[in-house]
Design a protein around this motif. Sequence first.
Motif, PDB file in Angstrom:
ATOM      1  N   HIS A 126      -5.061   3.776  -4.881  1.00 26.40           N
ATOM      2  CA  HIS A 126      -5.141   3.853  -3.414  1.00 26.40           C
ATOM      3  C   HIS A 126      -5.486   5.290  -3.012  1.00 26.40           C
ATOM      4  CE1 HIS A 126      -4.480   2.048   0.493  1.00 26.40           C
ATOM      5  NE2 HIS A 126      -3.491   2.851   0.817  1.00 26.40           N
TER       6      HIS A 126
ATOM      7  N   ASP B  12       0.796  -1.233   0.000  1.00 23.17           N
ATOM      8  CA  ASP B  12       0.000   0.000   0.000  1.00 23.17           C
ATOM      9  C   ASP B  12       0.827   1.282   0.000  1.00 23.17           C
ATOM     10  OD1 ASP B  12      -2.277  -1.459  -0.068  1.00 23.17           O
ATOM     11  OD2 ASP B  12      -3.044  -0.820   1.879  1.00 23.17           O
ATOM     12  N   ASP B  13       0.261   2.292  -0.628  1.00 19.69           N
ATOM     13  CA  ASP B  13       0.640   3.717  -0.541  1.00 19.69           C
ATOM     14  C   ASP B  13       1.648   4.190  -1.595  1.00 19.69           C
ATOM     15  OD1 ASP B  13      -1.010   3.993   1.726  1.00 19.69           O
ATOM     16  OD2 ASP B  13       0.624   3.344   3.037  1.00 19.69           O
TER      17      ASP B  13
ATOM     18  N   HIS C 238       2.819  -2.665   4.187  1.00 21.68           N
ATOM     19  CA  HIS C 238       3.103  -1.235   4.015  1.00 21.68           C
ATOM     20  C   HIS C 238       4.604  -1.079   3.773  1.00 21.68           C
ATOM     21  CE1 HIS C 238      -1.017  -1.162   5.399  1.00 21.68           C
ATOM     22  NE2 HIS C 238      -1.087   0.044   4.859  1.00 21.68           N
TER      23      HIS C 238
ATOM     24  N   HIS D  58      -5.408   9.639  -0.265  1.00 27.09           N
ATOM     25  CA  HIS D  58      -5.591   8.543   0.697  1.00 27.09           C
ATOM     26  C   HIS D  58      -6.997   8.546   1.291  1.00 27.09           C
ATOM     27  CE1 HIS D  58      -4.213   5.737   3.994  1.00 27.09           C
ATOM     28  NE2 HIS D  58      -3.518   5.270   2.974  1.00 27.09           N
TER      29      HIS D  58
ATOM     30  N   PRO E  51      -8.030   2.895   1.141  1.00 33.98           N
ATOM     31  CA  PRO E  51      -7.172   3.481   2.181  1.00 33.98           C
ATOM     32  C   PRO E  51      -7.748   3.230   3.569  1.00 33.98           C
ATOM     33  CG  PRO E  51      -7.424   5.023   0.363  1.00 33.98           C
ATOM     34  CD  PRO E  51      -8.405   3.903   0.124  1.00 33.98           C
TER      35      PRO E  51
HETATM   36 ZN   LIG Z   1      -2.722   3.358   2.781  1.00 30.46          ZN
END
Ligand SMILES: [Zn+2]
Length: 260
Positions: free
Chosen positions: A76, A11-12, A213, A80, A111
């Motif tokens: 994503h 993610d991110d 993450h 966020h 998110p």
């Molecule tokens: Zn995230």
Amino acid sequence: MERAMISLSFDDGRRDNYRVFRDILSPRDLPATFNITSGFIDGTLSPDEFNCKTPPLTVDEITEMYLSPNCEIALHGDRHKNTEEDIETGAKKLAKWLGVPDDTVFGFASPGGEMTAEALDSMENYGRRGLLYMRCDMRILRQRRLKLFARKVSRIIKFPPIYRYAFSDTLMTDCPDRTVYSDLVLNGNTASQIISLINLAVKKKAALTLTFHTIAFTDDDDKWSWSAEKLEKVCDRLVALRDGGKADVLTSAELYERIR
Ligand SMILES: [Zn+2]
């Protein structure tokens, strides 16, 4: 299903994603999905605004990963968020960076895992663009109180069967509502706990998505980071399962297409 299906989801758009792709996944020929928060990448969203302690990937790195045969790039949010507008902004930026048509349909990792199947349904107006699937966090189907209790216990007592029980409902055999559940891997989790859940997926011939993450290549006690050493252990197990014909390792989009 003939055999288990495992998907790794990051993610991110954190900077270490690229090193994970280059040094851990590619040498093992393992696919993965990278979920990009576009405002984080172009600097319009500060990492502090969503409690992220790592710098972002560059557009060049995202493009290189996208062009490799084993990577899925998914949405994503731009800032966020889980709103239709934010997802659409993210999709437009990503399409431009990847040089694909503006109406390309991407997968979407929610998110904070906050989106529900109902909210996803009410979002059908999302421009001309839909979402291939929506990935969120864990689910509990039965024995809710016992599983929530086991989840708490598993943070202290790392005995893998407790963890496996707590998160067993995250496994999927079908997906009628475009919602893909996932197991959120956090700093306190051991590789044995995660491998135990993978082994359950193999036994049940079910689909399992693991969400990560930051992957830390040096010591890092941030809640959202997991060590590269532990990820390598998990990846070695996945290679053994894949080569032994016990599991397929897929992107989240491929996993969704097989269980929808
Ligand atoms: Zn995230």
